[in-house]
Design an enzyme around this catalytic site. Structure first.
Site, PDB file in Angstrom:
ATOM      1  N   ASP A   1       0.497  -1.469  -0.068  1.00  0.00           N
ATOM      2  CA  ASP A   1       0.032   0.029   0.245  1.00  0.00           C
ATOM      3  C   ASP A   1       0.927   1.144  -0.099  1.00  0.00           C
ATOM      4  OD1 ASP A   1      -2.840   1.305   0.283  1.00  0.00           O
ATOM      5  OD2 ASP A   1      -2.404   1.001   2.200  1.00  0.00           O
TER       6      ASP A   1
HETATM    7  C1  LIG Z   1       3.833  -6.949 -11.630  1.00  0.00           C
HETATM    8  C2  LIG Z   1       2.796  -6.648 -10.436  1.00  0.00           C
HETATM    9  C3  LIG Z   1       3.092  -7.805  -9.594  1.00  0.00           C
HETATM   10  C4  LIG Z   1       2.876  -5.221 -10.034  1.00  0.00           C
HETATM   11  C5  LIG Z   1       2.156  -5.002  -8.955  1.00  0.00           C
HETATM   12  C6  LIG Z   1       2.511  -3.624  -8.996  1.00  0.00           C
HETATM   13  C7  LIG Z   1       1.477  -2.711  -7.387  1.00  0.00           C
HETATM   14  C8  LIG Z   1       2.975  -2.282  -6.822  1.00  0.00           C
HETATM   15  C9  LIG Z   1       0.354  -2.734  -7.676  1.00  0.00           C
HETATM   16  C10 LIG Z   1      -0.519  -2.064  -6.106  1.00  0.00           C
HETATM   17  C11 LIG Z   1      -1.206  -2.344  -6.547  1.00  0.00           C
HETATM   18  C12 LIG Z   1      -2.115  -1.823  -5.553  1.00  0.00           C
HETATM   19  C13 LIG Z   1      -3.923  -1.700  -6.374  1.00  0.00           C
HETATM   20  C14 LIG Z   1      -1.597  -0.908  -3.914  1.00  0.00           C
HETATM   21  C15 LIG Z   1      -1.972  -0.172  -3.219  1.00  0.00           C
HETATM   22  O1  LIG Z   1      -1.809   1.285  -2.783  1.00  0.00           O
HETATM   23  P1  LIG Z   1      -2.348   2.394  -3.893  1.00  0.00           P
HETATM   24  O2  LIG Z   1      -1.368   2.385  -5.401  1.00  0.00           O
HETATM   25  O3  LIG Z   1      -3.930   2.249  -3.676  1.00  0.00           O
HETATM   26  O4  LIG Z   1      -1.667   3.788  -2.874  1.00  0.00           O
HETATM   27  P2  LIG Z   1      -2.263   4.450  -1.770  1.00  0.00           P
HETATM   28  O5  LIG Z   1      -2.737   3.935  -0.638  1.00  0.00           O
HETATM   29  O6  LIG Z   1      -1.157   5.564  -1.540  1.00  0.00           O
HETATM   30  O7  LIG Z   1      -3.428   5.155  -2.642  1.00  0.00           O
END
Ligand SMILES: CC(C)=CCC/C(C)=C/CC/C(C)=C/COP(=O)(O)OP(=O)(O)O
Length: 323
Positions: free
Chosen positions: A102
């Protein structure tokens, strides 16, 4: 992705662990009681005439010869065990670590960067984590890459995440094969774009016999989805007369969950980054006795030092599974 990994054995010598001063334990197969407490492990001593013993108050934390205890965790102490980071002990090491990655968007916002830069930086953190797991002898890593609810994010963001997954699979397939890494995907993959679904099926099939390390990617996944699909499969078996309603048990449900793809379906340690204190519909059944670690770091900032902190915290815990 893990191009920097060399085909080294998973376990390398480490004289700094608490177990190394017990020479008679070396090169024997033992099972470590899963509820062993690190401080108590320190007091294991050899007693004349016995293979391995401890002080009376620590009798239930003994290392048992493998044939004496059936369902305990098996540990092999060899002379080529992994080089561990300072302060990290060889045991108890989680076999299965699950991560809610996250804070990618917040990381990008804080730097005035587009959201996609946050996700790209998040992929780099994931690569580092895979390398560290391989290096330190962790067998399974499950990452929450895209939840069932993430489909409701802005279309451009969803498309970018799908393209990241596609690029990741295409670019890393060879290194998965070379490094003997098994890739598994849990979640409703039928919702993925067709070409990505086919790529996923292909990499899962190609790497299915790899045993060094297993990376489970949760895509279009939620814990509730997993339980619903397991219930549907069980209901079909009842309908087809293969089982009776009374046959439904914890182990039957476990067999129908998507994590049946791994030898260690229940994570020992769950890490969530970015300071949020929620499970967010991840592996609801499987996390029943998982140790939780919440890191303040945003996922793209989560590196070796942060992972080490989580593992050290895990190694201080006493796990009793409600007993
Ligand atoms: C190739 C592969 C497996 C890729 C994965 C890439 C990756 C890091 C995905 C995370 C996806 C996700 C929705 C994370 C939540 O944090 P957020 O982005 O919603 O962060 P926030 O809480 O700051 O909005």
């Amino acid at each position: 992705m893990i191009s920097s990994l060399s085909p080294q054995p998973l376990i390398k010598p480490n004289t700094a662990t608490t177990l190394s001063p017990i020479p008679h334990v070396q090169n024997q197969r033992f099972k470590l009681a899963s509820h062993v407490c690190p401080s108590e492990l320190l007091s294991i001593r050899k007693r004349p005439g016995s293979a391995c013993a401890a002080t009376t108050q620590h009798r239930r934390y003994l290392l048992f010869p493998a044939e004496e205890e059936e369902e305990e965790r098996e540990v092999k102490f060899t002379s080529d065990a992994p080089a561990l980071a300072e302060g990290l002990q060889r045991e108890p090491m989680p076999r299965h670590v699950a991560v809610i990655m996250d804070g990618n968007r917040r990381w990008a916002h804080l730097r005035g960067l587009p959201v996609r830069s946050g996700y790209e930086a998040g992929v780099k953190s994931l690569k580092t984590l895979v390398e560290l797991c391989c290096k330190w002898g962790i067998r399974v890593l499950t990452v929450f890459a895209f939840s069932s609810d993430n489909w409701f994010r802005p279309e451009v963001e969803v498309e970018f995440l799908m393209s990241l997954l596609e690029t990741g699979v295409k670019e890393e397939k060879e290194s998965f094969i070379r490094e003997r890494i098994r890739i598994s995907v849990i979640g409703d993959t039928s919702k993925l774009p067709k070409c990505l679904e086919e790529l996923v099926i292909n990499v899962v099939e190609t790497t299915k016999n790899n045993t060094r390390f297993q990376l489970i990617v949760a895509v279009s996944y939620s814990g509730q989805y997993d339980l619903v699909q397991a219930c549907q499969r069980i209901a079909m078996k009842v309908k087809d007369g293969l089982i009776e309603p009374n046959d439904v048990s914890e182990s039957l449900i476990e067999q129908e969950l998507e994590t049946t793809c791994t030898e260690f379906p229940y994570p020992d340690l769950l890490i969530r980054t970015s300071g949020e204190l929620r499970i967010s519909n991840f592996m609801l059944w499987q996390l029943a006795y998982t140790e939780l670690f919440f890191s303040q770091s945003l996922w793209p900032d989560f590196g070796e030092a942060e992972f080490l902190e989580a593992l050290k915290s895990f190694q201080q815990r006493c796990r009793h599974y409600g007993k």
